[in-house]
Motif scaffolding. Structure first.
Motif, PDB file in Angstrom:
ATOM      1  N   PHE A 132       0.771  -1.155  -0.110  1.00  0.00           N
ATOM      2  CA  PHE A 132       0.125  -0.243  -0.004  1.00  0.00           C
ATOM      3  C   PHE A 132       0.635   1.268  -0.058  1.00  0.00           C
ATOM      4  N   MET A 133       1.981   1.363   0.558  1.00  0.00           N
ATOM      5  CA  MET A 133       2.881   2.487   0.701  1.00  0.00           C
ATOM      6  C   MET A 133       3.149   2.555  -1.020  1.00  0.00           C
ATOM      7  N   ILE A 134       3.686   1.687  -1.511  1.00  0.00           N
ATOM      8  CA  ILE A 134       3.911   1.871  -2.865  1.00  0.00           C
ATOM      9  C   ILE A 134       2.881   2.240  -4.021  1.00  0.00           C
ATOM     10  N   THR A 135       1.710   1.519  -3.748  1.00  0.00           N
ATOM     11  CA  THR A 135       0.815   2.116  -4.526  1.00  0.00           C
ATOM     12  C   THR A 135       0.067   2.931  -4.223  1.00  0.00           C
ATOM     13  N   ALA A 136      -0.325   3.660  -3.137  1.00  0.00           N
ATOM     14  CA  ALA A 136      -0.891   4.857  -2.842  1.00  0.00           C
ATOM     15  C   ALA A 136      -0.669   5.994  -3.769  1.00  0.00           C
ATOM     16  N   PRO A 137       0.745   6.384  -3.586  1.00  0.00           N
ATOM     17  CA  PRO A 137       0.787   7.449  -4.629  1.00  0.00           C
ATOM     18  C   PRO A 137       0.600   7.368  -6.116  1.00  0.00           C
ATOM     19  N   LEU A 138       0.459   6.113  -6.617  1.00  0.00           N
ATOM     20  CA  LEU A 138       0.011   5.717  -7.705  1.00  0.00           C
ATOM     21  C   LEU A 138      -1.405   6.222  -8.077  1.00  0.00           C
ATOM     22  N   LEU A 139      -2.396   6.179  -7.027  1.00  0.00           N
ATOM     23  CA  LEU A 139      -3.662   6.126  -7.254  1.00  0.00           C
ATOM     24  C   LEU A 139      -3.994   7.584  -7.485  1.00  0.00           C
ATOM     25  N   THR A 140      -3.235   8.619  -7.112  1.00  0.00           N
ATOM     26  CA  THR A 140      -3.820  10.009  -7.286  1.00  0.00           C
ATOM     27  C   THR A 140      -3.114  10.702  -8.627  1.00  0.00           C
ATOM     28  N   VAL A 141      -3.134  10.004  -9.540  1.00  0.00           N
ATOM     29  CA  VAL A 141      -2.444  10.580 -10.891  1.00  0.00           C
ATOM     30  C   VAL A 141      -3.745  10.967 -11.621  1.00  0.00           C
ATOM     31  N   GLY A 142      -3.517  12.159 -12.345  1.00  0.00           N
ATOM     32  CA  GLY A 142      -4.565  12.655 -13.205  1.00  0.00           C
ATOM     33  C   GLY A 142      -3.988  13.376 -14.310  1.00  0.00           C
ATOM     34  N   VAL A 143      -4.794  14.114 -15.015  1.00  0.00           N
ATOM     35  CA  VAL A 143      -4.243  14.759 -16.179  1.00  0.00           C
ATOM     36  C   VAL A 143      -3.500  15.730 -15.831  1.00  0.00           C
ATOM     37  N   PRO A 144      -2.163  16.047 -16.254  1.00  0.00           N
ATOM     38  CA  PRO A 144      -1.359  16.995 -16.177  1.00  0.00           C
ATOM     39  C   PRO A 144      -1.465  18.301 -16.840  1.00  0.00           C
ATOM     40  N   VAL A 145      -1.863  19.321 -15.771  1.00  0.00           N
ATOM     41  CA  VAL A 145      -2.223  20.612 -16.189  1.00  0.00           C
ATOM     42  C   VAL A 145      -1.571  21.631 -15.201  1.00  0.00           C
ATOM     43  N   ASN A 146      -1.142  22.826 -16.072  1.00  0.00           N
ATOM     44  CA  ASN A 146      -0.316  24.120 -15.145  1.00  0.00           C
ATOM     45  C   ASN A 146      -1.754  24.787 -14.511  1.00  0.00           C
ATOM     46  N   LEU A 147      -1.970  24.532 -13.434  1.00  0.00           N
ATOM     47  CA  LEU A 147      -2.994  25.300 -12.878  1.00  0.00           C
ATOM     48  C   LEU A 147      -2.564  26.845 -12.365  1.00  0.00           C
ATOM     49  N   PRO A 148      -3.484  27.745 -12.596  1.00  0.00           N
ATOM     50  CA  PRO A 148      -2.937  29.116 -11.991  1.00  0.00           C
ATOM     51  C   PRO A 148      -2.771  29.259 -10.610  1.00  0.00           C
ATOM     52  N   GLU A 149      -2.073  30.247 -10.055  1.00  0.00           N
ATOM     53  CA  GLU A 149      -1.728  30.051  -8.644  1.00  0.00           C
ATOM     54  C   GLU A 149      -2.831  31.430  -8.376  1.00  0.00           C
ATOM     55  N   THR A 150      -3.317  31.148  -7.088  1.00  0.00           N
ATOM     56  CA  THR A 150      -4.116  32.159  -6.500  1.00  0.00           C
ATOM     57  C   THR A 150      -3.790  32.134  -5.051  1.00  0.00           C
ATOM     58  N   GLU A 151      -4.512  33.055  -4.278  1.00  0.00           N
ATOM     59  CA  GLU A 151      -4.439  33.119  -2.763  1.00  0.00           C
ATOM     60  C   GLU A 151      -5.702  32.562  -2.134  1.00  0.00           C
TER      61      GLU A 151
END
Length: 144
Positions: free
Chosen positions: A39-58
């Motif tokens: 589970f330690m190895i697979t957990a980070p792989l489950l949060t993969v999404g479409v790579p986009v450059n999101l704008p930064e806001t406050e």
């Protein structure tokens, strides 16, 4: 089940087998450690999404809850529902199928910083016209 050797006090020197009432937890611990590593190895792989450059806001982060419905518009104008690329014409029927009868489902829109404003506006207008009114724009926090 563990077994112990007990002479039984008969004095004949003959050994008698007597079961112990103890649980051997070593195999259980071994299995749990293997599962922990998996589970330690697979957990980070489950949060993969479409790579986009999101704008930064406050803006502050929203509280974590259930898995949200996410519509992504990348810099090329391609539209993704969760991680699946779809045309704009199929967006509303698929959202209705996923959300069921609830038009109050929260839908997050992730738009690339380089995406055309018109593409993002068309996606938002199509979702809103279908009856979904709980829309949110996803941004990255400002790095200081």
């Amino acid at each position: 089940m563990a077994v112990s050797l007990d002479s039984g006090g008969s004095g004949r020197g003959r050994a008698r087998w007597k079961p112990k009432a103890e649980i051997n937890v070593t195999p259980f611990v071994d299995v749990m450690l293997v599962l922990l590593i998996v589970f330690m190895i697979t957990a980070p792989l489950l949060t993969v999404g479409v790579p986009v450059n999101l704008p930064e806001t406050e803006a502050r982060n929203l509280p974590a809850g259930e898995e949200p419905l996410t519509v992504t518009v990348n810099a090329d104008g391609l539209i993704y529902l969760q991680e699946t690329e779809i045309p704009l014409t199929e967006l509303v029927p698929r959202l209705r199928a996923i959300a069921g009868t609830g038009f109050d489902a929260r839908i997050y829109i992730r738009a690339d910083d380089g995406a055309a404003y018109g593409d993002v506006a068309r996606v938002m207008a199509r979702i809103n016209a279908a009856g979904f009114s709980n829309l949110g724009l996803v941004t990255d926090p400002v790095q200081q």
